[in-house]
Enzyme design. Structure first.
Site, PDB file in Angstrom:
ATOM      1  N   LYS A  20       1.021  -1.131   0.103  1.00  0.00           N
ATOM      2  CA  LYS A  20      -0.062   0.025   0.062  1.00  0.00           C
ATOM      3  C   LYS A  20       0.717   1.509  -0.112  1.00  0.00           C
ATOM      4  O   LYS A  20       0.824   2.444  -0.908  1.00  0.00           O
ATOM      5  CB  LYS A  20      -0.706   0.112   1.123  1.00  0.00           C
ATOM      6  CG  LYS A  20      -1.855   1.297   1.542  1.00  0.00           C
ATOM      7  CD  LYS A  20      -2.780   1.689   3.131  1.00  0.00           C
ATOM      8  CE  LYS A  20      -3.113   2.890   2.931  1.00  0.00           C
ATOM      9  NZ  LYS A  20      -4.370   2.683   2.131  1.00  0.00           N
ATOM     10  N   TRP A 550     -18.732  -8.017   6.719  1.00  0.00           N
ATOM     11  CA  TRP A 550     -17.551  -6.963   7.108  1.00  0.00           C
ATOM     12  C   TRP A 550     -16.463  -7.280   8.273  1.00  0.00           C
ATOM     13  O   TRP A 550     -15.503  -6.247   8.844  1.00  0.00           O
ATOM     14  CB  TRP A 550     -17.100  -5.480   6.651  1.00  0.00           C
ATOM     15  CG  TRP A 550     -17.805  -4.755   5.432  1.00  0.00           C
ATOM     16  CD1 TRP A 550     -18.114  -5.996   3.875  1.00  0.00           C
ATOM     17  CD2 TRP A 550     -18.594  -4.000   4.487  1.00  0.00           C
ATOM     18  NE1 TRP A 550     -18.312  -5.398   3.223  1.00  0.00           N
ATOM     19  CE2 TRP A 550     -18.237  -4.614   3.266  1.00  0.00           C
ATOM     20  CE3 TRP A 550     -17.910  -2.847   4.755  1.00  0.00           C
ATOM     21  CZ2 TRP A 550     -18.732  -3.316   1.915  1.00  0.00           C
ATOM     22  CZ3 TRP A 550     -18.083  -1.714   3.566  1.00  0.00           C
ATOM     23  CH2 TRP A 550     -18.102  -2.289   2.565  1.00  0.00           C
ATOM     24  N   CYS A 632     -23.519  -0.775  -2.915  1.00  0.00           N
ATOM     25  CA  CYS A 632     -22.403  -0.420  -4.534  1.00  0.00           C
ATOM     26  C   CYS A 632     -21.405  -2.274  -4.533  1.00  0.00           C
ATOM     27  O   CYS A 632     -21.494  -2.968  -3.750  1.00  0.00           O
ATOM     28  CB  CYS A 632     -21.342   0.856  -3.977  1.00  0.00           C
ATOM     29  SG  CYS A 632     -20.482   0.099  -2.768  1.00  0.00           S
ATOM     30  N   GLU A 654     -23.868   2.476  -6.709  1.00  0.00           N
ATOM     31  CA  GLU A 654     -23.142   2.459  -7.893  1.00  0.00           C
ATOM     32  C   GLU A 654     -23.623   2.424  -9.174  1.00  0.00           C
ATOM     33  O   GLU A 654     -24.750   1.801  -9.821  1.00  0.00           O
ATOM     34  CB  GLU A 654     -22.282   1.759  -8.215  1.00  0.00           C
ATOM     35  CG  GLU A 654     -20.966   1.599  -8.249  1.00  0.00           C
ATOM     36  CD  GLU A 654     -20.984   1.130 -10.088  1.00  0.00           C
ATOM     37  OE1 GLU A 654     -20.792   0.972 -11.221  1.00  0.00           O
ATOM     38  OE2 GLU A 654     -22.128   0.312  -9.957  1.00  0.00           O
ATOM     39  N   HIS A 683     -13.561   6.424  -7.174  1.00  0.00           N
ATOM     40  CA  HIS A 683     -12.235   5.478  -7.571  1.00  0.00           C
ATOM     41  C   HIS A 683     -10.963   5.830  -8.167  1.00  0.00           C
ATOM     42  O   HIS A 683     -10.512   5.191  -8.298  1.00  0.00           O
ATOM     43  CB  HIS A 683     -12.260   4.007  -7.596  1.00  0.00           C
ATOM     44  CG  HIS A 683     -13.564   3.229  -6.457  1.00  0.00           C
ATOM     45  ND1 HIS A 683     -15.221   3.135  -6.531  1.00  0.00           N
ATOM     46  CD2 HIS A 683     -13.140   2.301  -4.710  1.00  0.00           C
ATOM     47  CE1 HIS A 683     -15.146   2.808  -5.392  1.00  0.00           C
ATOM     48  NE2 HIS A 683     -13.928   2.283  -4.550  1.00  0.00           N
TER      49      HIS A 683
END
Length: 748
Positions: A20, A550, A632, A654, A683
């Site tokens: 990352k 999640w 989304c 989305e 994004h």
């Protein structure tokens, strides 16, 4: 009896999120391309060494990626859409992933029923040349470290096609695509590979039988190369396709024994004596230590059926963090029952050794002792149990139906504009959070600084001309973590990062006990924001199903019960937000579709309790309170009747990367409530033009009545920069205003 151990993939982000950091440094031009690649190679080689030292016999290699492994295979196989072909190298790669000025990125959606997002290949008859050199280079590097243990991972051709956007039937493209896979295997053969894993998780989908001929012809071709193939499946059982799948001409078949009913299929239909069975028995998608008292009987059932076995995780370990022993701030009884990637390697080896007759009673007893200590650490909460038992039908219903409550709610101009909730989490915001956590600033100073961020966010939104504002969520790290940190029954890691997509990593909470709300969670920031503007501020909550999907949930009680516990906590928060003056409250459920079982015959049970959990959260709201929800990067057409049953007043979606497919699915199904048309792709760093956004909105008007349409980005703006967000939102508002004028001028 022949027993081996294997892995099907490993976390690829680096123990300290090295990938990352390198990616974001590269994007900001602080790191060159070679240094970026070197970071990925170092992470990859460290992963290989860890698996070798754990004693794994067959180590899956080739799953490391800069952004997404499905995107990687699109590149290797020459599946490059026309709009990207004038680009090359990393410029092309990241344009496909993130878009580029005037070039929309590939669509992004969920990888089966996980929270990992993959980039959807677009395949046409005009294929580009293949480039397998990166694959071959990786294999050669791995062999230097692992020797014969190196087992290449290849994304299977049928799964690739099942998950792609095609402009032709699968039967017309499978042959040329299969030829490319044959070429790859032929290139691998001189490297003296002992076996190749071909991952075909699409085999567990409920409609697999329709593609039987395609699978059979494909694998008949692939095995002709002469490299033994391990056909890898996961996430569910093979269902009615089991009898013919196990007869495919491969050397090994790997099955998931943690989800679905593969054990029943194995007992009923047996298993070929000339194949190895990959027993995916260590759960690759949860973080709880194995329970030998549950797993050893399964292995005892398998042993008489086939004697050629590989003990392995159920799926790639990319869905769990690296090492539970690093979580020194967790209570010891909890930490001792956690199993991250490194611990799962140990569990695989222990189970294999036990199956071979080696004495591992000491390790097994340590596991049992830890489980007992944990059960004493986390007893049931009597109050929550009583609340669940006392629920009645009224708790799940709004007091008035939508048609009657909609006129009572806030009235806004046509095409009201808003955002999904979060705004940029700048380095300054992250620094503030770190300073507070380290005790370098007081809580009062931290809140004062957050309030200044909220004030700036409100000012920017008013300047942009938005109709419904949000406070920006600067106090929140992650939309699930933030709430879990304030709820009893959740625990949080320091280093438990997993990849969601690209450089976006999350630390899923661990649900270890009954969930209880201890105090209001969002009311203070709502009040601050609302005091700064005359425009309405949305209260922002994360829904119960998303919090379950999640997180790493408990395995001792049902997901339904856990979702209802969270819903009860959110229900209290809704009431407190209303009391503080909120007239619009958003309860986000982006993971509702994600949790859908992979076989349609199991949908009804899941959707029944998942929708009820949302309704339990929102049911307490007054008719005058407008309830929003957001979803989304999922496909909704086949569950639209259940989305309707959520009874949300406004559903935001989305719709920027899917070529309006999401909107069409909703409108074709006759969805009757309001829809937030997600027209701005958050994004991508590309700032959308007013003209582009206006065209998107015109599509909405062509498919929905004007009174049903809201205007918003397709997701939260947390990962973007202010210099991207402000002009994009101004363009979005301008597009909505222009459309209002068009509508008024036409007299509609």
């Amino acid at each position: 009896m022949s027993i081996q151990t294997a892995t099907l993939g490993y976390p690829r982000i680096g123990k300290n999120r090295e990938v990352k950091k390198a990616l974001e440094a590269f994007w900001s031009e602080k790191l060159d391309a070679e240094s970026l690649w070197e970071t990925l190679r170092q992470v990859e080689e460290t992963n290989w060494q860890t698996q070798r030292e754990a004693g794994i016999d067959r180590i899956g290699i080739g799953d490391a990626t800069l952004y997404d492994s499905v995107l990687d295979w699109s590149i290797y196989l020459g599946l490059i859409p026309e709009r990207f072909r004038h680009l090359s190298g990393l410029e092309q790669y990241f344009a496909m992933a993130r878009g580029k000025e005037g070039i929309p990125a590939l669509e992004m959606t969920k990888w089966f029923d996980t929270n990992y997002h993959y980039l959807v290949p677009e395949i046409s008859a005009q294929l580009q040349p293949t480039d397998f050199n990166p694959v071959l280079a990786t294999v050669k590097r791995a062999q230097q470290i692992l020797g014969k243990r190196a087992t290449p991972i290849i994304l299977g051709p049928m799964t690739l096609l099942r998950l792609s956007r095609l402009d032709m039937p699968i039967s017309e493209i499978i042959r040329p695509l299969c030829d490319r896979y044959v070429n790859l295997l032929q290139a691998l053969k001189p490297l003296d590979i002992e076996e190749v894993q071909i991952h075909e998780p699409a085999l567990v989908l409920g409609d697999t039988a329709k593609f039987k001929d395609d699978y059979e012809s494909t694998y008949a071709s692939l095995v002709q190369v002469g490299i033994p193939l391990d056909l890898v499946t996961y996430f569910d059982d093979l269902g009615e396709s089991y009898p013919w799948v196990i007869q495919l001409p491969v050397a090994s078949i790997s099955l998931d024994f943690t989800r679905g009913r593969n054990l029943e299929q194995l007992k009923r239909h047996g298993f070929p004596s000339d194949k190895r069975l990959g027993v995916g028995i260590v759960d690759g998608r949860n973080i709880w230590q194995i329970r030998p008292d549950r797993l050893l009987p399964i292995l005892d059932d398998i042993k008489p059926i086939t004697s050629n076995l590989s003990i392995q995780p159920s799926a790639s370990l990319q869905f769990v963090p690296y090492d539970a022993t690093r979580e020194t701030k967790l209570p010891e009884p909890l930490r001792n029952v956690l199993s991250f990637a490194e611990q799962k390697l140990q569990e695989v080896v222990i189970l294999a050794q036990t199956l071979q007759g080696e004495d591992r009673r000491s390790q097994l007893q340590d596991i049992a002792t830890g489980q007992t200590a944990f059960e004493q650490f986390s007893p049931p909460n009597t109050q929550v149990q009583q609340q669940l038992q006392s629920l009645n039908v009224d708790a799940f219903e709004r007091s008035l139906p939508y048609a009657q409550r909609q006129p009572l709610q806030l009235q806004l101009p046509p095409f009201p504009t808003t955002t999904i909730g979060s705004f940029p989490q700048t380095s300054q915001v992250r620094k503030l959070r770190r300073q507070w956590k380290r005790g370098e600033i007081t809580l009062a100073d931290y809140k004062k600084a957050i309030d200044a961020e909220i004030a700036q966010c409100i000012r920017y939104q008013e300047e942009a001309g938005l109709d419904v504002l949000v406070h920006g969520e600067f106090e929140r790290t992650d939309m699930v973590e933030f709430f879990g940190q304030q709820l009893q029954g959740f625990a949080f890691t320091q280093h438990g990062w997993v990849q969601s997509y690209g450089s976006r990593y999350v630390r899923p909470p661990i649900i270890y006990g009954d969930v209880v709300r201890q105090a209001p969670m969002t009311v203070r920031e709502f009040k601050v924001a609302q005091s700064l503007t005359e425009k309405p501020i949305k209260g922002m909550l994360t829904g119960p199903v998303t919090m379950i999907n999640w997180s790493y949930p408990r395995t001792d009680i049902s997901r339904q019960e856990q979702a209802f516990q969270i819903a009860l906590a959110l229900r209290q928060e809704v009431a407190d937000l209303e009391a503080a003056g909120a007239t619009i409250i958003q309860i986000d459920e982006p993971a509702l579709r994600e949790g859908l079982p992979l076989k349609s015959e199991r949908w009804q049970d899941y959707l029944s309790w998942a929708v009820d959990a949302f309704r339990l959260s929102a049911g307490i709201a007054k008719p005058q309170t407008q309830i929003h929800t957001h979803m989304c990067y999922s496909e909704f057409g086949d569950i639209i009747q259940h989305i309707q049953r959520l009874d949300a007043d406004v559903l935001s979606i989305e719709n920027s990367r899917s070529n309006n497919e999401t909107l069409f699915e909703i409108t074709n199904a006759g969805y009757a409530h309001q829809v937030g048309n997600g027209i701005y792709d958050i994004h991508s760093p590309v700032i959308p033009t007013t003209e582009h956004l206006l065209e998107q909105l015109r599509t909405g008007v062509a498919n929905l009545p004007v009174e049903q349409i809201w205007v918003n980005p397709d997701c939260g703006l947390k990962t973007r920069h202010w210099d991207e967000v402000i002009p994009a939102l101004k363009n979005m508002v301008e597009a909505a205003k222009m459309l209002r004028e068009e509508i008024y001028a036409s007299g509609k």
